[in-house]
Design an enzyme around this catalytic site. Structure first.
Site, PDB file in Angstrom:
ATOM      1  N   ASP A 106       9.940  -5.177  -2.349  1.00  0.00           N
ATOM      2  CA  ASP A 106       9.405  -5.586  -1.060  1.00  0.00           C
ATOM      3  C   ASP A 106      10.340  -5.066   0.040  1.00  0.00           C
ATOM      4  OD1 ASP A 106      11.236  -7.582  -2.215  1.00  0.00           O
ATOM      5  OD2 ASP A 106      11.031  -8.549  -0.252  1.00  0.00           O
ATOM      6  N   SER A 108      10.958  -2.130   0.984  1.00  0.00           N
ATOM      7  CA  SER A 108      11.773  -1.049   0.442  1.00  0.00           C
ATOM      8  C   SER A 108      11.385   0.321   0.984  1.00  0.00           C
ATOM      9  CB  SER A 108      11.665  -1.029  -1.087  1.00  0.00           C
ATOM     10  OG  SER A 108      10.321  -0.875  -1.482  1.00  0.00           O
ATOM     11  N   SER A 113       4.100  -3.768   3.069  1.00  0.00           N
ATOM     12  CA  SER A 113       3.334  -4.487   4.089  1.00  0.00           C
ATOM     13  C   SER A 113       1.878  -4.017   4.110  1.00  0.00           C
ATOM     14  CB  SER A 113       3.957  -4.270   5.472  1.00  0.00           C
ATOM     15  OG  SER A 113       3.158  -4.836   6.487  1.00  0.00           O
ATOM     16  N   ASP A 157       0.057   4.945   5.476  1.00  0.00           N
ATOM     17  CA  ASP A 157       0.293   3.993   4.384  1.00  0.00           C
ATOM     18  C   ASP A 157      -1.007   3.527   3.737  1.00  0.00           C
ATOM     19  OD1 ASP A 157       2.891   4.306   5.167  1.00  0.00           O
ATOM     20  OD2 ASP A 157       3.036   2.364   6.173  1.00  0.00           O
TER      21      ASP A 157
END
Length: 365
Positions: A106, A108, A113, A157
């Site tokens: 998390d 990282s 997210s 993302d």
């Protein structure tokens, strides 16, 4: 290794069905899988409409859930509710969910997210029987990141999470929203060949400050937009949205002397990174991992020198990775203000490379 494993999915459905969560039978529990992603080339350009590359990895978020039979929503789910309702979706069902991610990954720099946001969106859509396309969910997650969380990033993302396919490099034009999946020779059909060619090494810095709490990220975005605005004005196009993707490369070359030094560095990163992406896609498609890795390393150096992201622990990791045996190339993962570095490594040398990083980092610290 296939991910998620059947045993891992069963664990999630079992935890969800316990009385402390929903009390439902395991067979009623639905599971959403949202993998983490890496970006070999195309760093810090998606918010400017640049061309990016990405692939998902065999780690990520699992969300076990059941419809709650009422529209009440837990506070942590408001991010997804915000995006869906803003686009006119009427939700009659909330969800009761149990979410878990890969240990230690998390915050990282692997888009945890975005993975959480996508998982919540898909769960709500399933519970409410909404038919939503990947393109719509890419936009919904942009609303979550830009408006709800206040992070001025682009669509890299969530696009990677929603569009990628195992064994492929995903190429996304963040201005036109067009994408394609690029196989590398020898990786078509027989995915077992992939792990024989290379491994992805993650070197964690231990830095986990949320990007929304670090002004550096949004400041860089603002600087890129300011550079674009000045270049567009100088070229007689002040009416265009101030994004560097709206500036033609020849216009940049003609007027870059007008930019202040910091803005000139941001623009230099954008235009050089776009070139690296396009060349990298060609090399990947030709199976030239050595040359592809060199571009990744050059991208990492540009992130440090021109985009001026990174911090001392990340820069140290980057430099150590470049010395490790079998490494084709390395760079920061994510925004570069916290998280990890990634490296593409010759599969036969992956263990040696990991051991080298552990030993060398211990000496540095």
């Amino acid at each position: 290794m296939a991910w998620p494993t059947e045993s891992y999915v069963r664990l999630v459905t079992s935890d969800q069905s316990k009385g402390g969560w929903s009390g439902r039978d395991c067979n009623e529990v639905r599971v959403v899988v949202a993998p983490y992603r890496i970006c070999p080339l195309g760093a810090h350009t998606d918010h400017q409409g640049g061309v990016v590359s990405a692939m998902t990895i065999n780690k990520g978020i699992l969300l076990g859930f059941v419809p709650s039979d009422n529209p009440e929503v837990h506070i942590l789910l408001f991010r997804a509710l915000y995006a869906l309702q803003k686009r006119g979706n009427h939700l009659k069902q909330g969800i009761i969910g149990y979410i878990c991610g890969a240990k230690e990954l998390d915050s990282s720099g692997l888009s945890s997210s975005a993975a959480v946001g996508v998982a919540y969106l898909l769960a709500f859509e399933s519970a409410n029987e909404l038919m939503v396309s990947p393109a719509e969910n890419i936009e919904y997650d942009r609303l979550i990141e830009n408006e709800y969380l206040g992070l001025k990033n682009g669509i890299l993302d969530q696009s990677a999470i929603l569009l990628s396919s195992y064994g492929c490099l995903t190429c996304m034009n963040c201005k036109t929203k067009e994408y394609n999946l690029i196989h590398s020779p020898g990786m078509k059909g027989d995915f077992s060949d992939i792990t024989k060619k290379f491994k992805i090494l993650l070197a964690l810095s231990g830095l986990k400050q949320a990007l929304v709490a670090n002004p550096g990220y949004n400041n860089r975005v603002a600087e890129c937009r300011e550079a674009a605005e000045l270049l567009l004005r100088a070229s007689g196009n002040p009416g265009l949205e101030p994004l560097l993707s709206n500036v033609e490369p020849e216009i940049y070359e003609e007027y870059k002397w007008k930019l202040r030094p910091n803005l000139a560095r941001r623009a230099e990163h954008y235009f050089s990174e776009n070139k690296r992406v396009l060349k990298g896609l060609e090399l990947w498609g030709s199976g030239k991992l050595d040359d592809f890795g060199k571009l990744i390393t050059a991208s990492g150096l540009s992130s440090i020198r021109s985009y001026e992201s990174g911090c001392e622990p990340l820069i140290q990791l980057y430099e150590i990775l470049l010395k490790a045996p079998g490494v084709f190339g390395a760079r920061f993962s994510g925004a570069g203000f916290r998280g990890c570095c990634i490296a593409f490594v010759d599969a036969a040398q992956a263990v040696n490379a990991a051991d080298f990083v552990k030993e060398d980092l211990t000496v540095v610290l």
